[in-house]
Design a protein around this motif. Structure first.
Motif, PDB file in Angstrom:
ATOM      1  N   ARG A  77       4.273   0.575   1.821  1.00 60.58           N
ATOM      2  CA  ARG A  77       4.422  -0.463   3.167  1.00 60.58           C
ATOM      3  C   ARG A  77       3.725  -1.579   2.769  1.00 60.58           C
ATOM      4  O   ARG A  77       2.933  -1.685   1.645  1.00 60.58           O
TER       5      ARG A  77
ATOM      6  N   GLU B 131       0.923  -1.155   0.126  1.00 55.54           N
ATOM      7  CA  GLU B 131      -0.041   0.159  -0.063  1.00 55.54           C
ATOM      8  C   GLU B 131       0.980   1.237   0.006  1.00 55.54           C
ATOM      9  O   GLU B 131       2.052   1.319   0.652  1.00 55.54           O
TER      10      GLU B 131
ATOM     11  N   ALA C 106       1.999   4.923   0.949  1.00 59.69           N
ATOM     12  CA  ALA C 106       1.826   5.914   2.099  1.00 59.69           C
ATOM     13  C   ALA C 106       1.783   7.407   1.681  1.00 59.69           C
ATOM     14  O   ALA C 106       1.911   7.678   0.286  1.00 59.69           O
TER      15      ALA C 106
ATOM     16  N   LYS D 123       0.347   2.312   7.228  1.00 62.38           N
ATOM     17  CA  LYS D 123       0.887   3.384   6.398  1.00 62.38           C
ATOM     18  C   LYS D 123       1.404   4.590   7.265  1.00 62.38           C
ATOM     19  O   LYS D 123       2.124   5.722   6.817  1.00 62.38           O
TER      20      LYS D 123
END
Length: 218
Positions: A102, A94, A96, A127
């Motif tokens: 992350r 994902e 950040a 995150k």
């Protein structure tokens, strides 16, 4: 809902049809092979537009569902021997706020509603942490993971991962690409360990995943 602890069962090489294939490919320096496919995602995208679920979370949820249904996606290599896992988790990339990624660790849930809540909580927390977080230290390198990445900016037709030396655990890697609203298609890159799977197995998994998507939308 927290998933039950993962059970690891040795595969009996004496009765396993892949015994010789395993021995052959397990010695390769680069034993993974890659297939890129085009998924029909129009119905899922439209459903998520009409309901309070993230499109991203929805296809991650369905990917984990498909991996639990299809046993070869839960096979790994531990101490140079094949094993069967009872369950897997998603190690999901994902982005950040600083535009670095992350890893969020998503567990299988009983429903999409449960998964959406779980994924939001885990993702929001991951995150805000550094890349080398406590969760990263405790989780990366475990065999019961599925690596899932997303490139929503690119409608790719091929993909190659960064690799490190060593044979690894045989963890499958998935990369979802950009959704095309004109065609309803989305690219998916799948990397699997050739000692554990062939193209036939990847094709069967894709069929299961596509059926999961269709059934979820009905």
């Amino acid at each position: 809902m927290k998933t039950q602890p993962c059970e690891i069962t040795p595969i009996n090489l004496d009765t396993w049809p892949r015994k010789q294939h395993f021995a052959f490919f397990n010695e390769f320096s680069l034993p993974y092979f890659n297939v890129c496919v085009s998924l029909d995602m129009a119905a899922l995208y439209n459903k998520c537009k009409a309901e309070p679920y993230s499109f991203f979370h929805s296809y991650v949820y369905l990917t984990l569902e498909a991996c639990h249904e299809y046993a070869p996606m839960r096979q790994r290599i531990i101490d140079s021997l094949p094993v069967q896992l009872s369950s897997v988790r998603g190690s999901v990339v994902e982005l950040a706020e600083d535009e670095t990624f992350r890893f969020s660790y998503f567990e299988k849930q009983a429903s999409m509603a449960d998964f959406s809540k779980h994924a939001n909580e885990v993702g929001n927390a991951s995150k805000t942490k550094p890349f080398f977080s406590d969760a990263f230290a405790a989780t990366e390198g475990q065999p019961d993971l599925i690596h899932i990445s997303v490139l929503p900016w690119l409608n790719f037709t091929g993909f190659a991962h960064a690799v490190s030396e060593g044979h690894g655990l045989g963890i499958p890697k998935f990369v979802f690409g950009q959704y095309d609203s004109q065609t309803g298609k989305m690219p998916l890159s799948i990397d699997v360990h050739h000692a554990l799977m062939d193209g036939l197995h990847v094709a069967r998994f894709v069929k299961i995943l596509q059926e999961k998507i269709a059934n979820f939308c009905n």
